[in-house]
Design a protein around this motif. Structure first.
Motif, PDB file in Angstrom:
ATOM      1  N   LEU A  82       0.826  -1.200   0.000  1.00  0.00           N
ATOM      2  CA  LEU A  82       0.000   0.000   0.000  1.00  0.00           C
ATOM      3  C   LEU A  82       0.866   1.258   0.000  1.00  0.00           C
ATOM      4  N   THR A  83       1.914   1.276   0.806  1.00  0.00           N
ATOM      5  CA  THR A  83       2.838   2.412   0.838  1.00  0.00           C
ATOM      6  C   THR A  83       3.487   2.612  -0.525  1.00  0.00           C
ATOM      7  N   LEU A  84       3.898   1.530  -1.149  1.00  0.00           N
ATOM      8  CA  LEU A  84       4.513   1.606  -2.475  1.00  0.00           C
ATOM      9  C   LEU A  84       3.557   2.217  -3.494  1.00  0.00           C
ATOM     10  N   TYR A  85       2.308   1.764  -3.491  1.00  0.00           N
ATOM     11  CA  TYR A  85       1.332   2.279  -4.451  1.00  0.00           C
ATOM     12  C   TYR A  85       0.981   3.741  -4.173  1.00  0.00           C
ATOM     13  N   ARG A  86       0.968   4.109  -2.892  1.00  0.00           N
ATOM     14  CA  ARG A  86       0.709   5.521  -2.566  1.00  0.00           C
ATOM     15  C   ARG A  86       1.858   6.409  -3.036  1.00  0.00           C
ATOM     16  N   GLU A  87       3.095   5.946  -2.852  1.00  0.00           N
ATOM     17  CA  GLU A  87       4.255   6.704  -3.335  1.00  0.00           C
ATOM     18  C   GLU A  87       4.186   6.853  -4.857  1.00  0.00           C
ATOM     19  N   GLU A  88       3.838   5.761  -5.513  1.00  0.00           N
ATOM     20  CA  GLU A  88       3.721   5.796  -6.973  1.00  0.00           C
ATOM     21  C   GLU A  88       2.642   6.789  -7.392  1.00  0.00           C
ATOM     22  N   GLN A  89       1.513   6.757  -6.700  1.00  0.00           N
ATOM     23  CA  GLN A  89       0.415   7.664  -7.028  1.00  0.00           C
ATOM     24  C   GLN A  89       0.835   9.119  -6.861  1.00  0.00           C
ATOM     25  N   GLN A  90       1.554   9.432  -5.796  1.00  0.00           N
ATOM     26  CA  GLN A  90       2.002  10.808  -5.567  1.00  0.00           C
ATOM     27  C   GLN A  90       2.914  11.285  -6.685  1.00  0.00           C
ATOM     28  N   LEU A  91       3.850  10.444  -7.105  1.00  0.00           N
ATOM     29  CA  LEU A  91       4.735  10.817  -8.209  1.00  0.00           C
ATOM     30  C   LEU A  91       3.945  11.061  -9.493  1.00  0.00           C
ATOM     31  N   LEU A  92       3.003  10.187  -9.746  1.00  0.00           N
ATOM     32  CA  LEU A  92       2.219  10.308 -10.983  1.00  0.00           C
ATOM     33  C   LEU A  92       1.307  11.534 -10.949  1.00  0.00           C
ATOM     34  N   GLN A  93       0.730  11.824  -9.801  1.00  0.00           N
ATOM     35  CA  GLN A  93      -0.172  12.974  -9.696  1.00  0.00           C
ATOM     36  C   GLN A  93       0.578  14.297  -9.747  1.00  0.00           C
ATOM     37  N   ASN A  94       1.785  14.333  -9.208  1.00  0.00           N
ATOM     38  CA  ASN A  94       2.561  15.572  -9.173  1.00  0.00           C
ATOM     39  C   ASN A  94       3.338  15.817 -10.450  1.00  0.00           C
ATOM     40  N   GLY A  95       3.262  14.889 -11.383  1.00  0.00           N
ATOM     41  CA  GLY A  95       3.952  15.065 -12.652  1.00  0.00           C
ATOM     42  C   GLY A  95       5.460  14.935 -12.552  1.00  0.00           C
ATOM     43  N   GLN A  96       5.929  14.339 -11.470  1.00  0.00           N
ATOM     44  CA  GLN A  96       7.369  14.166 -11.296  1.00  0.00           C
ATOM     45  C   GLN A  96       7.879  13.043 -12.198  1.00  0.00           C
ATOM     46  N   GLU A  97       9.202  12.977 -12.314  1.00  0.00           N
ATOM     47  CA  GLU A  97       9.811  11.895 -13.092  1.00  0.00           C
ATOM     48  C   GLU A  97       9.430  10.569 -12.461  1.00  0.00           C
ATOM     49  N   TYR A  98       9.080   9.629 -13.300  1.00  0.00           N
ATOM     50  CA  TYR A  98       8.615   8.326 -12.817  1.00  0.00           C
ATOM     51  C   TYR A  98       9.714   7.288 -12.995  1.00  0.00           C
ATOM     52  N   PRO A  99      10.310   6.803 -11.892  1.00  0.00           N
ATOM     53  CA  PRO A  99      11.365   5.789 -11.981  1.00  0.00           C
ATOM     54  C   PRO A  99      10.748   4.389 -12.108  1.00  0.00           C
ATOM     55  N   ALA A 100      10.357   4.028 -13.300  1.00  0.00           N
ATOM     56  CA  ALA A 100       9.628   2.782 -13.549  1.00  0.00           C
ATOM     57  C   ALA A 100      10.366   1.558 -13.019  1.00  0.00           C
ATOM     58  N   PHE A 101      11.667   1.484 -13.283  1.00  0.00           N
ATOM     59  CA  PHE A 101      12.401   0.299 -12.855  1.00  0.00           C
ATOM     60  C   PHE A 101      12.427   0.179 -11.340  1.00  0.00           C
ATOM     61  N   LEU A 102      12.524   1.286 -10.634  1.00  0.00           N
ATOM     62  CA  LEU A 102      12.525   1.259  -9.170  1.00  0.00           C
ATOM     63  C   LEU A 102      11.225   0.653  -8.637  1.00  0.00           C
ATOM     64  N   PHE A 103      10.104   1.091  -9.170  1.00  0.00           N
ATOM     65  CA  PHE A 103       8.821   0.545  -8.714  1.00  0.00           C
ATOM     66  C   PHE A 103       8.667  -0.917  -9.111  1.00  0.00           C
ATOM     67  N   TYR A 104       9.130  -1.255 -10.297  1.00  0.00           N
ATOM     68  CA  TYR A 104       9.093  -2.650 -10.739  1.00  0.00           C
ATOM     69  C   TYR A 104       9.900  -3.523  -9.780  1.00  0.00           C
ATOM     70  N   ARG A 105      11.091  -3.065  -9.442  1.00  0.00           N
ATOM     71  CA  ARG A 105      11.991  -3.822  -8.570  1.00  0.00           C
ATOM     72  C   ARG A 105      11.385  -3.986  -7.170  1.00  0.00           C
ATOM     73  N   ARG A 106      10.821  -2.929  -6.643  1.00  0.00           N
ATOM     74  CA  ARG A 106      10.216  -2.994  -5.311  1.00  0.00           C
ATOM     75  C   ARG A 106       9.026  -3.951  -5.290  1.00  0.00           C
ATOM     76  N   ARG A 107       8.220  -3.923  -6.355  1.00  0.00           N
ATOM     77  CA  ARG A 107       7.097  -4.872  -6.442  1.00  0.00           C
ATOM     78  C   ARG A 107       7.622  -6.301  -6.489  1.00  0.00           C
ATOM     79  N   LYS A 108       8.614  -6.512  -7.312  1.00  0.00           N
ATOM     80  CA  LYS A 108       9.182  -7.848  -7.481  1.00  0.00           C
ATOM     81  C   LYS A 108       9.787  -8.355  -6.173  1.00  0.00           C
TER      82      LYS A 108
END
Length: 141
Positions: free
Chosen positions: A24-50
């Motif tokens: 849940l924390t991971l998805y909330r962090e992802e949501q904040q980045l996406l909503q704020n228009g910040q750079e999205y580190p896709a591999f970082l989120f992929y790695r954390r999920r994995k």
């Protein structure tokens, strides 16, 4: 419930709760980045999920084992009490929130052109009570 079986079940549920909380924390962090228009580190989120997957699988396996023992009607493993039910309700609520955030995040990624359209769930999975109906079907089994 015997002390050792109660402790084992509590331990399994707490571990699962912890993994869900991290997710849940991971998805909330992802949501904040996406909503704020910040750079999205896709591999970082992929790695954390994995990295969460093995822990999730281990916790689920343990919960399934306890669920089987409870459903078997073995008198040595009585039905869990209200505290355990409250914890499982909290976990289910958390899971529904995770699924909602995942859907929202995928749509935001699609809007940014970072996710191919075929990676979105089928429309049936986006029905408002889809998850609740799944729980109902599987808890009756």
């Amino acid at each position: 419930m015997t002390a050792s079986s109660e402790n084992g079940l509590w331990s399994a549920l707490r571990e699962y709760w912890a993994v869900c909380q991290e997710t849940l924390t991971l998805y909330r962090e992802e949501q904040q980045l996406l909503q704020n228009g910040q750079e999205y580190p896709a591999f970082l989120f992929y790695r954390r999920r994995k990295d969460l997957l093995p822990r999730l699988e281990k916790a689920l396996t343990e919960i399934r084992r306890w669920r089987g023992q409870i459903r078997s009607g073995d008198p040595a493993v009585p039905v869990p009490g209200t505290e355990l039910r409250a914890l499982t309700d909290e976990i289910q609520t958390m899971l529904m929130r995770i699924l909602q955030l995942d859907r929202d995040n995928r749509q935001a990624l699609l809007g940014r052109g970072l996710l191919p359209a075929d990676h979105l769930p089928k429309p049936a999975a986006q029905q408002p009570h889809y998850v609740a109906n799944l729980y109902r079907r599987h808890s009756a089994a």
